[in-house]
Scaffold this active site. Structure first.
Site, PDB file in Angstrom:
ATOM      1  N   GLY A  51      -0.221   8.067   1.096  1.00  0.00           N
ATOM      2  CA  GLY A  51       0.883   8.983   1.320  1.00  0.00           C
ATOM      3  C   GLY A  51       2.017   8.247   2.002  1.00  0.00           C
ATOM      4  N   GLN A 109       9.639   7.452   7.031  1.00  0.00           N
ATOM      5  CA  GLN A 109       9.013   6.126   7.175  1.00  0.00           C
ATOM      6  C   GLN A 109       9.820   5.024   6.504  1.00  0.00           C
ATOM      7  OE1 GLN A 109       4.927   7.631   5.855  1.00  0.00           O
ATOM      8  NE2 GLN A 109       4.423   6.056   7.362  1.00  0.00           N
ATOM      9  N   CYS A 150      -1.948   4.851   9.487  1.00  0.00           N
ATOM     10  CA  CYS A 150      -0.568   5.210   9.159  1.00  0.00           C
ATOM     11  C   CYS A 150       0.202   3.922   8.903  1.00  0.00           C
ATOM     12  CB  CYS A 150       0.054   5.970  10.325  1.00  0.00           C
ATOM     13  SG  CYS A 150       1.786   6.391  10.044  1.00  0.00           S
ATOM     14  N   LEU A 151       0.992   3.912   7.844  1.00  0.00           N
ATOM     15  CA  LEU A 151       1.754   2.700   7.509  1.00  0.00           C
ATOM     16  C   LEU A 151       2.809   2.385   8.560  1.00  0.00           C
ATOM     17  CD1 LEU A 151       2.172   3.320   3.668  1.00  0.00           C
ATOM     18  CD2 LEU A 151       0.573   1.757   4.791  1.00  0.00           C
ATOM     19  N   HIS A 177      -1.040  14.930   7.643  1.00  0.00           N
ATOM     20  CA  HIS A 177      -0.450  13.694   8.160  1.00  0.00           C
ATOM     21  C   HIS A 177       1.011  13.559   7.703  1.00  0.00           C
ATOM     22  CE1 HIS A 177      -0.884   9.275   9.267  1.00  0.00           C
ATOM     23  NE2 HIS A 177       0.260   9.303   8.598  1.00  0.00           N
ATOM     24  N   GLU A 178       1.242  13.779   6.397  1.00  0.00           N
ATOM     25  CA  GLU A 178       2.598  13.595   5.854  1.00  0.00           C
ATOM     26  C   GLU A 178       3.530  14.695   6.332  1.00  0.00           C
ATOM     27  OE1 GLU A 178       3.193  10.776   4.700  1.00  0.00           O
ATOM     28  OE2 GLU A 178       1.086  10.233   4.484  1.00  0.00           O
ATOM     29  N   HIS A 206       4.891  13.928   9.649  1.00  0.00           N
ATOM     30  CA  HIS A 206       5.995  12.956   9.631  1.00  0.00           C
ATOM     31  C   HIS A 206       7.345  13.669   9.539  1.00  0.00           C
ATOM     32  CE1 HIS A 206       4.373   8.924   9.727  1.00  0.00           C
ATOM     33  NE2 HIS A 206       3.517   9.159   8.764  1.00  0.00           N
TER      34      HIS A 206
HETATM   35 ZN    ZN Z   1       1.846   7.998   8.482  1.00  0.00          ZN
END
Ligand code: ZN
Length: 188
Positions: free
Chosen positions: A46, A51, A99-100, A141-142, A145
Site C-alpha cells: 500500500g 508518502q 511502513c515505507l 494503515h493507509e 496516512h
Molecule cells: Zn505506511
C-alpha cells in the site's frame, strides 16, 4: 515507469491531514500511475499520496490474499468503518506491521479484524470493499496516512519506546528526508 521518492517519518506532510481530491484531471492520473510504480518498486502492499509528498486523500493497494485473490486499486476520498480492536498484546509474528516511511522496520500492532472501505476511483465511480484480515489492516494503515497518522504513532508503550529509539538512531524524525526505491537500499 516513474518512481517517486518516499518521505521518511519526520517530514511534515506525513504528520498532517491530507485534503479531499476535487480535480479529477491528468495530473491526478499521473500521480496514481506513479504511486503504483513506486509501490511496486519499493516493494509495498500500500502507498498513500502524503508518502510521496502530495497532501491529497488518495491511496493505492496491491495485495494477494491466501486464496490467491488479487486486491489492487486506488481509493480516492475514502471513508473507513472498523469493528472494535480486540484487547490484548499484539502478536509479534502475526501482527507485525511495516511502513515505507519507516523503512526496514516492523513493530507489532493490534488492528481491527474487519474494515469497510468506501471510496471513489479515478472515474469518480463509488465502490465498497468489506475487508478482513490483512486487507483490513492495509486499509487501516493507509487511511491513517491520510489523517497524518503513522502506525508508529499507534504502538503500545514498549514498542513505541523501541520505535522512537530506532528513529533517533537512524537520524530520522526530521523534515526533508526521503528514499528512492530501486536506488537507495536501506540496511536492515
Ligand atoms: Zn505506511
Amino acid at each position: 515507469m516513474a518512481v517517486l521518492p518516499i518521505r521518511i517519518t519526520g517530514d511534515p506532510v506525513l504528520h498532517s491531514p491530507a485534503r479531499e481530491v476535487t480535480e479529477f484531471d491528468d495530473e491526478l492520473r499521473t500521480l496514481v500511475a506513479e504511486m503504483f510504480d513506486t509501490m511496486r518498486e519499493a516493494p509495498g502492499v500500500g502507498l498513500a499520496a502524503p508518502q510521496v509528498g502530495v497532501p491529497l486523500r488518495v491511496f493505492v493497494y496491491n495485495w494477494t490474499d491466501d486464496n490467491e485473490t488479487l486486491w489492487r486499486g486506488v481509493a480516492i476520498n475514502p471513508e473507513l468503518w472498523i469493528t472494535p480492536t480486540p484487547i490484548g498484546e499484539p502478536d509479534e509474528e502475526n501482527e507485525s506491521e511495516g511502513c515505507l516511511s519507516v523503512p526496514g522496520e516492523r513493530f507489532p500492532l493490534r488492528r481491527s479484524p474487519l474494515a469497510t472501505l468506501r471510496a471513489i476511483d479515478l472515474e469518480q465511480k463509488p465502490f465498497e470493499i468489506k475487508a478482513e484480515g490483512w486487507l483490513a489492516r492495509i486499509f487501516q494503515h493507509e487511511f491513517d496516512h491520510l489523517e497524518g497518522v503513522l502506525y508508529s504513532d499507534r504502538l503500545d508503550y514498549d514498542h513505541a519506546k523501541a520505535s522512537r529509539k530506532t528513529i533517533r538512531k537512524r537520524n530520522w524524525g526530521v523534515p526533508g528526508l526521503s528514499w528512492l526505491p530501486g536506488e537507495d537500499h536501506l540496511e536492515e
